[in-house]
Design a protein around this motif. Sequence first.
Motif, PDB file in Angstrom:
ATOM      1  N   THR A 203       3.965  -6.689   2.611  1.00  0.00           N
ATOM      2  CA  THR A 203       2.636  -6.242   2.153  1.00  0.00           C
ATOM      3  C   THR A 203       2.188  -7.023   0.925  1.00  0.00           C
ATOM      4  OG1 THR A 203       3.344  -4.478   0.627  1.00  0.00           O
ATOM      5  CG2 THR A 203       3.117  -3.887   2.962  1.00  0.00           C
ATOM      6  N   HIS A 209      -4.022  -8.684   5.403  1.00  0.00           N
ATOM      7  CA  HIS A 209      -4.235  -7.243   5.438  1.00  0.00           C
ATOM      8  C   HIS A 209      -5.167  -6.757   4.337  1.00  0.00           C
ATOM      9  CE1 HIS A 209      -1.525  -6.741   2.011  1.00  0.00           C
ATOM     10  NE2 HIS A 209      -1.884  -5.494   1.966  1.00  0.00           N
ATOM     11  N   HIS A 213      -7.586  -2.612   3.028  1.00  0.00           N
ATOM     12  CA  HIS A 213      -7.898  -1.865   1.805  1.00  0.00           C
ATOM     13  C   HIS A 213      -9.414  -1.809   1.587  1.00  0.00           C
ATOM     14  CE1 HIS A 213      -3.702  -1.823   0.562  1.00  0.00           C
ATOM     15  NE2 HIS A 213      -3.629  -3.141   0.654  1.00  0.00           N
ATOM     16  N   ASN A 337      -4.562   1.051  -3.590  1.00  0.00           N
ATOM     17  CA  ASN A 337      -3.888  -0.085  -2.992  1.00  0.00           C
ATOM     18  C   ASN A 337      -2.473   0.272  -2.558  1.00  0.00           C
ATOM     19  OD1 ASN A 337      -2.759  -2.936  -2.987  1.00  0.00           O
ATOM     20  ND2 ASN A 337      -4.900  -3.290  -3.489  1.00  0.00           N
ATOM     21  N   ASP A 341      -0.507   0.507   1.171  1.00  0.00           N
ATOM     22  CA  ASP A 341       0.548  -0.449   1.553  1.00  0.00           C
ATOM     23  C   ASP A 341       1.818   0.275   2.005  1.00  0.00           C
ATOM     24  OD1 ASP A 341      -0.790  -2.894   1.116  1.00  0.00           O
ATOM     25  OD2 ASP A 341      -0.499  -2.696  -1.045  1.00  0.00           O
TER      26      ASP A 341
HETATM   27 FE   FE2 Z   1      -1.886  -4.358   0.254  1.00  0.00          FE
END
Ligand code: FE2
Length: 402
Positions: A203, A209, A213, A337, A341
Amino acid sequence: MSARDDHSWGAPPKLPASHFVSGTVYTDPDICAEEVRELFGKLWRFACHESELPKAFDYRVFDHAGHSLFCIRGADNRIRTFVNVCSHRGAKLLSQPRGNAETITCFYHRWTYDAEGGCTGIPRPAGYRGTGPSRQAMGLREVRTEIKAGLVFINLDDDSASLETFLDGALDSFEEALSGVPLEVFHYNRAELNANWKAWHETNMDMYHENMHVVLRKTQLNAMPMEDRTMALFSNGHGASGELKAEYAGYAGFAGRGDDVPPLPGLKSTDFRFVDLFPSTTILLRGTAVRIDTATPLGPDKTLLEMRGLGVKGEPMEHRRTRIKHHNQYWGPFGRNVPEDTFAAEACAASFSKGAARYQIIARDENLTGQDDAILRAFYAEWGRRLNRQPSAPELDWVDDG
Ligand SMILES: [Fe+2]
Ligand code: FES
């Protein structure tokens, strides 16, 4: 375009071997034991920040490669690291996670040690006269310790190359922000994650990715052209972003971020930068705030996550409050965040643990720009070299096709 049957689903993807990873790397207990021995047991690893040991005899205990270790500041101001084990009969010496001890006394037979690892006392020494051992021969096992930009690194392997050689310059562009003003840890958080340690570290290596978020979709994805973003790869599996930008003005709760507290040296409040140090440390700088992550394997499907937030030592209280807010907006346990994750890492781990997922794809290639998977590929190439296993087929020996 079609769905796949089980045979097709379980077949290796038709990609170069460097562009996918077998699910076995997350689940096999033998591989996990090899990782602990060959990676964590032989490589430099971030242990703590020097500000966590402000006074002589302050210590901090932590687990690494299956061992309990502790860092301690000596009377000479030097930070040393020792295996947390008594020389006499092997009892664990320090049982608290942190503290201050000019003399370290083993609870079992009360042998004592100083902060330089010397054995200073053996009760009723006359009984050893004629047989030994002497106090001089009963010091603690010292662990190599080097400090760079306030970061304390340790290495269990006395024969490995220096920290400088291992890092290969990966921290160079972080030094100004990390040591231009004295920093101190204001936030320490640890959690156990139901996922393999690599699933967490991914992550931190995976740029793609950021679409997951919301905060990054709103503030980061359009703040600069994808083709202007850069990444850098270093020897030994490290990877770093170049200069990334965020645009906070239009995002509720984040607008004005950075106008109320000075950014770290060399950064603007809208800058973002990160470096992933092999095997599992990440340092993230987001204009005004710093986060340092370490992931420690506790088993194939269990990871100890440690996260630190840092501010400027001695800064006014209102600056500190703002900096903590900036840190927590993204990275605190209730930030925008980190919780997302952890959800992502555990979601993938759950699929791999029972074989529902067989492979993961790390094939984005954007020439070290945009959302390239290059840092992930560099990580797995280093993993393969050090374990002599193909990440795409770990039952096979490593072949360097890069
Ligand atoms: Fe992240
Ligand atoms: S095991 Fe520590 S003094 Fe005996």
